[in-house]
Motif scaffolding. Sequence first.
Motif, PDB file in Angstrom:
ATOM      1  N   MET A  54       0.819  -1.209   0.000  1.00 11.29           N
ATOM      2  CA  MET A  54       0.000   0.000   0.000  1.00 11.29           C
ATOM      3  C   MET A  54       0.856   1.264   0.000  1.00 11.29           C
ATOM      4  SD  MET A  54      -2.947  -1.187  -0.423  1.00 11.29           S
ATOM      5  CE  MET A  54      -3.853   0.369  -0.363  1.00 11.29           C
ATOM      6  N   ALA A  55       1.988   1.206   0.688  1.00 12.18           N
ATOM      7  CA  ALA A  55       2.906   2.358   0.683  1.00 12.18           C
ATOM      8  C   ALA A  55       3.459   2.570  -0.722  1.00 12.18           C
ATOM      9  CB  ALA A  55       4.038   2.144   1.683  1.00 12.18           C
ATOM     10  N   SER A  56       3.740   1.473  -1.416  1.00 13.20           N
ATOM     11  CA  SER A  56       4.230   1.556  -2.802  1.00 13.20           C
ATOM     12  C   SER A  56       3.168   2.189  -3.694  1.00 13.20           C
ATOM     13  CB  SER A  56       4.575   0.159  -3.328  1.00 13.20           C
ATOM     14  OG  SER A  56       5.640  -0.411  -2.613  1.00 13.20           O
ATOM     15  N   LEU A  57       1.927   1.748  -3.531  1.00 17.36           N
ATOM     16  CA  LEU A  57       0.833   2.291  -4.335  1.00 17.36           C
ATOM     17  C   LEU A  57       0.667   3.790  -4.081  1.00 17.36           C
ATOM     18  CD1 LEU A  57      -1.567   1.944  -6.267  1.00 17.36           C
ATOM     19  CD2 LEU A  57      -2.960   1.336  -4.274  1.00 17.36           C
ATOM     20  N   ASP A  58       0.693   4.183  -2.810  1.00 16.78           N
ATOM     21  CA  ASP A  58       0.547   5.602  -2.467  1.00 16.78           C
ATOM     22  C   ASP A  58       1.663   6.431  -3.102  1.00 16.78           C
ATOM     23  OD1 ASP A  58      -1.766   5.285  -0.999  1.00 16.78           O
ATOM     24  OD2 ASP A  58      -0.721   5.059   0.921  1.00 16.78           O
ATOM     25  N   MET A  59       2.873   5.866  -3.130  1.00 16.37           N
ATOM     26  CA  MET A  59       4.003   6.586  -3.711  1.00 16.37           C
ATOM     27  C   MET A  59       3.806   6.791  -5.221  1.00 16.37           C
ATOM     28  SD  MET A  59       8.042   5.656  -3.280  1.00 16.37           S
ATOM     29  CE  MET A  59       7.872   5.729  -1.490  1.00 16.37           C
ATOM     30  N   ILE A  60       3.294   5.771  -5.889  1.00 15.61           N
ATOM     31  CA  ILE A  60       3.051   5.870  -7.326  1.00 15.61           C
ATOM     32  C   ILE A  60       1.923   6.864  -7.620  1.00 15.61           C
ATOM     33  CG2 ILE A  60       2.190   4.601  -9.343  1.00 15.61           C
ATOM     34  CD1 ILE A  60       3.669   2.121  -8.183  1.00 15.61           C
ATOM     35  N   LEU A  61       0.834   6.765  -6.872  1.00 16.92           N
ATOM     36  CA  LEU A  61      -0.311   7.653  -7.094  1.00 16.92           C
ATOM     37  C   LEU A  61       0.058   9.116  -6.821  1.00 16.92           C
ATOM     38  CD1 LEU A  61      -3.246   5.576  -5.517  1.00 16.92           C
ATOM     39  CD2 LEU A  61      -2.582   5.756  -7.925  1.00 16.92           C
ATOM     40  N   ALA A  62       1.013   9.326  -5.920  1.00 15.02           N
ATOM     41  CA  ALA A  62       1.427  10.691  -5.585  1.00 15.02           C
ATOM     42  C   ALA A  62       2.138  11.372  -6.750  1.00 15.02           C
ATOM     43  CB  ALA A  62       2.330  10.680  -4.357  1.00 15.02           C
ATOM     44  N   THR A  63       2.614  10.581  -7.735  1.00 11.21           N
ATOM     45  CA  THR A  63       3.310  11.151  -8.889  1.00 11.21           C
ATOM     46  C   THR A  63       2.363  11.416 -10.061  1.00 11.21           C
ATOM     47  OG1 THR A  63       3.862   9.006  -9.890  1.00 11.21           O
ATOM     48  CG2 THR A  63       5.387   9.862  -8.226  1.00 11.21           C
ATOM     49  N   SER A  71     -10.495   6.287  -3.457  1.00 17.90           N
ATOM     50  CA  SER A  71     -11.007   5.846  -2.158  1.00 17.90           C
ATOM     51  C   SER A  71     -10.150   4.680  -1.666  1.00 17.90           C
ATOM     52  CB  SER A  71     -12.462   5.394  -2.281  1.00 17.90           C
ATOM     53  OG  SER A  71     -12.544   4.196  -3.053  1.00 17.90           O
ATOM     54  N   GLN A  72     -10.293   4.344  -0.391  1.00 18.24           N
ATOM     55  CA  GLN A  72      -9.529   3.228   0.153  1.00 18.24           C
ATOM     56  C   GLN A  72      -9.903   1.929  -0.558  1.00 18.24           C
ATOM     57  OE1 GLN A  72      -7.094   3.994   2.239  1.00 18.24           O
ATOM     58  NE2 GLN A  72      -6.369   1.892   2.006  1.00 18.24           N
ATOM     59  N   ALA A  79      -4.210  -2.365  -5.662  1.00 19.15           N
ATOM     60  CA  ALA A  79      -3.154  -3.168  -5.046  1.00 19.15           C
ATOM     61  C   ALA A  79      -3.360  -4.650  -5.337  1.00 19.15           C
ATOM     62  CB  ALA A  79      -3.117  -2.922  -3.541  1.00 19.15           C
ATOM     63  N   ASP A  80      -4.615  -5.094  -5.295  1.00 17.57           N
ATOM     64  CA  ASP A  80      -4.924  -6.500  -5.583  1.00 17.57           C
ATOM     65  C   ASP A  80      -4.627  -6.832  -7.049  1.00 17.57           C
ATOM     66  OD1 ASP A  80      -5.742  -6.792  -2.988  1.00 17.57           O
ATOM     67  OD2 ASP A  80      -7.900  -6.711  -3.430  1.00 17.57           O
ATOM     68  N   LYS A  81      -4.916  -5.879  -7.937  1.00 18.13           N
ATOM     69  CA  LYS A  81      -4.644  -6.076  -9.358  1.00 18.13           C
ATOM     70  C   LYS A  81      -3.146  -6.231  -9.590  1.00 18.13           C
ATOM     71  CE  LYS A  81      -5.214  -3.828 -13.889  1.00 18.13           C
ATOM     72  NZ  LYS A  81      -5.757  -2.639 -14.609  1.00 18.13           N
ATOM     73  N   LYS A  82      -2.370  -5.356  -8.954  1.00 17.17           N
ATOM     74  CA  LYS A  82      -0.915  -5.448  -9.088  1.00 17.17           C
ATOM     75  C   LYS A  82      -0.412  -6.780  -8.558  1.00 17.17           C
ATOM     76  CE  LYS A  82       3.302  -5.326  -7.139  1.00 17.17           C
ATOM     77  NZ  LYS A  82       3.815  -6.074  -5.971  1.00 17.17           N
TER      78      LYS A  82
END
Length: 224
Positions: A54-63, A71-72, A79-82
């Motif tokens: 989830m931290a990885s996803l947040d980092m990507i979305l922040a760019t 939404s959560q 995250a599940d798709k990845k």
Amino acid sequence: MVEFSDIKGFTFDLDGVITDTAKFHEAAWHDLADDLGIEWSAEIGNHLKGISRMASLDMILATDPQGKQYSQEEKQQLADKKNAHYRTLIATVTPDDILPGIKSFLDDMLDKGYTASVASASKNAPSILEKLELTSYFVGIVDPATLTHGKPNPEIFVKAGELLNLQPSQIIGLEDASAGVEAIKGAGQTALGIGSAAKTANPELWFDKTENLTLNNIKKQLSV
């Protein structure tokens, strides 16, 4: 610094230490970023090493230049798709994917009476170790679902040490990421870094590559 004779066990990170599944993680995240219209960069890939899904996803979305908000529930779906894509990629893992020198180190470690556990943020660690045929080398694997904090918080290495039933001063932790080295230090264990990224966190022990990892070489560094 501890004496070599004090060491009774080892806590291992998985990615970059035992095998390199980081390339599969990066490929899966890269494809997800492409699907979302987010431009990928090598810098993003480097920053994802050693942190939770989830931290990885947040980092990507922040760019995302469009700054789209999710939404959560939507984040969990992404995250599940990845992870589904990642699992198809790691299905190809075999013992040939064990990093150089690691199998011989594990063999020598067990032969000399040491114990070991795995401190990986990956929920796929058990299946990866099974595919590598290394499960029997470890007394346990920390379940990421039991963690409240990610690296560099020491929680995961504290739990990995508890699996060994040893004092922190009796344990060497192995990591290839600076956040992981910080986590090992925070857990009171002796940090052994592998590769350039780990060196930036000033581990007590350091090897440039896994094939140089031997009990004898560790003993030499601790004796300096």
